[in-house]
Scaffold this motif. Structure first.
Motif, PDB file in Angstrom:
ATOM      1  N   ASP A   1      -0.035  -5.146  -5.124  1.00 21.30           N
ATOM      2  CA  ASP A   1      -0.280  -3.761  -4.749  1.00 21.30           C
ATOM      3  C   ASP A   1      -1.775  -3.553  -4.522  1.00 21.30           C
ATOM      4  O   ASP A   1      -2.575  -3.661  -5.445  1.00 21.30           O
ATOM      5  CB  ASP A   1       0.229  -2.819  -5.835  1.00 21.30           C
ATOM      6  CG  ASP A   1       0.240  -1.362  -5.406  1.00 21.30           C
ATOM      7  OD1 ASP A   1      -0.439  -1.008  -4.425  1.00 21.30           O
ATOM      8  OD2 ASP A   1       0.938  -0.571  -6.056  1.00 21.30           O
TER       9      ASP A   1
ATOM     10  N   THR B   1      -3.034  -0.708  -3.138  1.00 17.50           N
ATOM     11  CA  THR B   1      -3.229   0.719  -2.885  1.00 17.50           C
ATOM     12  C   THR B   1      -4.579   1.209  -3.389  1.00 17.50           C
ATOM     13  O   THR B   1      -5.327   1.862  -2.661  1.00 17.50           O
ATOM     14  CB  THR B   1      -2.100   1.550  -3.546  1.00 17.50           C
ATOM     15  OG1 THR B   1      -0.847   1.088  -3.054  1.00 17.50           O
ATOM     16  CG2 THR B   1      -2.271   3.021  -3.256  1.00 17.50           C
TER      17      THR B   1
ATOM     18  N   ILE C   1       0.877  -1.171   0.000  1.00 15.50           N
ATOM     19  CA  ILE C   1       0.000   0.000   0.000  1.00 15.50           C
ATOM     20  C   ILE C   1       0.915   1.222   0.000  1.00 15.50           C
ATOM     21  O   ILE C   1       1.708   1.403   0.923  1.00 15.50           O
ATOM     22  CB  ILE C   1      -0.951   0.022   1.209  1.00 15.50           C
ATOM     23  CG1 ILE C   1      -1.855  -1.214   1.174  1.00 15.50           C
ATOM     24  CG2 ILE C   1      -1.782   1.309   1.216  1.00 15.50           C
ATOM     25  CD1 ILE C   1      -2.751  -1.374   2.371  1.00 15.50           C
ATOM     26  N   HIS C   2       0.814   2.023  -1.060  1.00 15.66           N
ATOM     27  CA  HIS C   2       1.648   3.215  -1.223  1.00 15.66           C
ATOM     28  C   HIS C   2       3.132   2.879  -1.108  1.00 15.66           C
ATOM     29  O   HIS C   2       3.876   3.541  -0.363  1.00 15.66           O
ATOM     30  CB  HIS C   2       1.261   4.311  -0.234  1.00 15.66           C
ATOM     31  CG  HIS C   2      -0.124   4.834  -0.436  1.00 15.66           C
ATOM     32  ND1 HIS C   2      -0.496   5.529  -1.569  1.00 15.66           N
ATOM     33  CD2 HIS C   2      -1.240   4.751   0.330  1.00 15.66           C
ATOM     34  CE1 HIS C   2      -1.768   5.854  -1.473  1.00 15.66           C
ATOM     35  NE2 HIS C   2      -2.244   5.397  -0.343  1.00 15.66           N
TER      36      HIS C   2
ATOM     37  N   PHE D   1      -7.452  -0.198  -1.359  1.00 17.10           N
ATOM     38  CA  PHE D   1      -7.434   0.386  -0.018  1.00 17.10           C
ATOM     39  C   PHE D   1      -8.025   1.791  -0.036  1.00 17.10           C
ATOM     40  O   PHE D   1      -8.839   2.145   0.817  1.00 17.10           O
ATOM     41  CB  PHE D   1      -5.991   0.425   0.508  1.00 17.10           C
ATOM     42  CG  PHE D   1      -5.862   0.938   1.907  1.00 17.10           C
ATOM     43  CD1 PHE D   1      -6.091   0.111   2.991  1.00 17.10           C
ATOM     44  CD2 PHE D   1      -5.484   2.259   2.151  1.00 17.10           C
ATOM     45  CE1 PHE D   1      -5.958   0.591   4.298  1.00 17.10           C
ATOM     46  CE2 PHE D   1      -5.350   2.743   3.435  1.00 17.10           C
ATOM     47  CZ  PHE D   1      -5.584   1.908   4.517  1.00 17.10           C
TER      48      PHE D   1
END
Length: 157
Positions: A80, A82, A52-53, A85
């Motif tokens: 990933d 991200t 995440i990020h 999320f």
């Protein structure tokens, strides 16, 4: 397999980590870096990592506690997450809770390139939408005026 970055050998493997002990680009000492290949290896319910990020989290112990169920996390495991999320709109508390599962960051070579600023795209999109509406309205007025002009000419002749 061995990669070399800034004269520091970094070994990659499914269970190894890349640990740098120097400050690089303002990052703190001791940050562990993982390749995408390493992260993909952690995609089972008994061993679950997420990105995440560009930060890597080991959320294995959180799977059963997740309010949305473990299935949604396992769908993203080893990849990933991200966008997913952020799309859900997690609370500040959820973001703070995430920090306890932090284990490292995505290796610099595996990070996605930053896209150009979206602000310009949004602004130009809004402008073009507004311009399209304005041009359509002007065209409608012109067509109405031309129609009345010709209709008036035919009545008087």
């Amino acid at each position: 397999m061995c990669e070399e970055i800034s004269d520091i050998p970094l070994h990659t493997g499914s269970l190894s980590t890349n640990d740098t002990n120097v400050e690089k680009n303002g990052e703190t000492e001791g940050v562990k870096y993982y390749t995408l290949e390493e992260i993909r290896a952690h995609s089972q319910s008994s061993d679950t990592w997420l990105i995440i990020h560009d930060k890597v989290y080991d959320i294995t112990s959180f799977l059963e506690e997740h309010p949305g169920g473990e299935e949604v996390l396992l769908e993203q495991a080893g990849s990933d997450a991200t966008e997913s999320f952020e799309d859900v709109g997690h609370s500040t508390d959820a973001r703070e809770m995430l920090q306890q599962y932090f284990i490292g960051e995505v290796h610099m070579d595996d990070r996605k390139k930053e896209p150009t600023k979206d602000e310009n795209k949004v602004t130009s999109g809004e402008s073009s939408s507004w311009t399209t509406w304005l041009l359509s309205a002007i065209a409608a007025v012109v067509v109405g005026v031309v129609y009345r002009y010709y209709a008036f000419e035919h009545k008087s002749s």
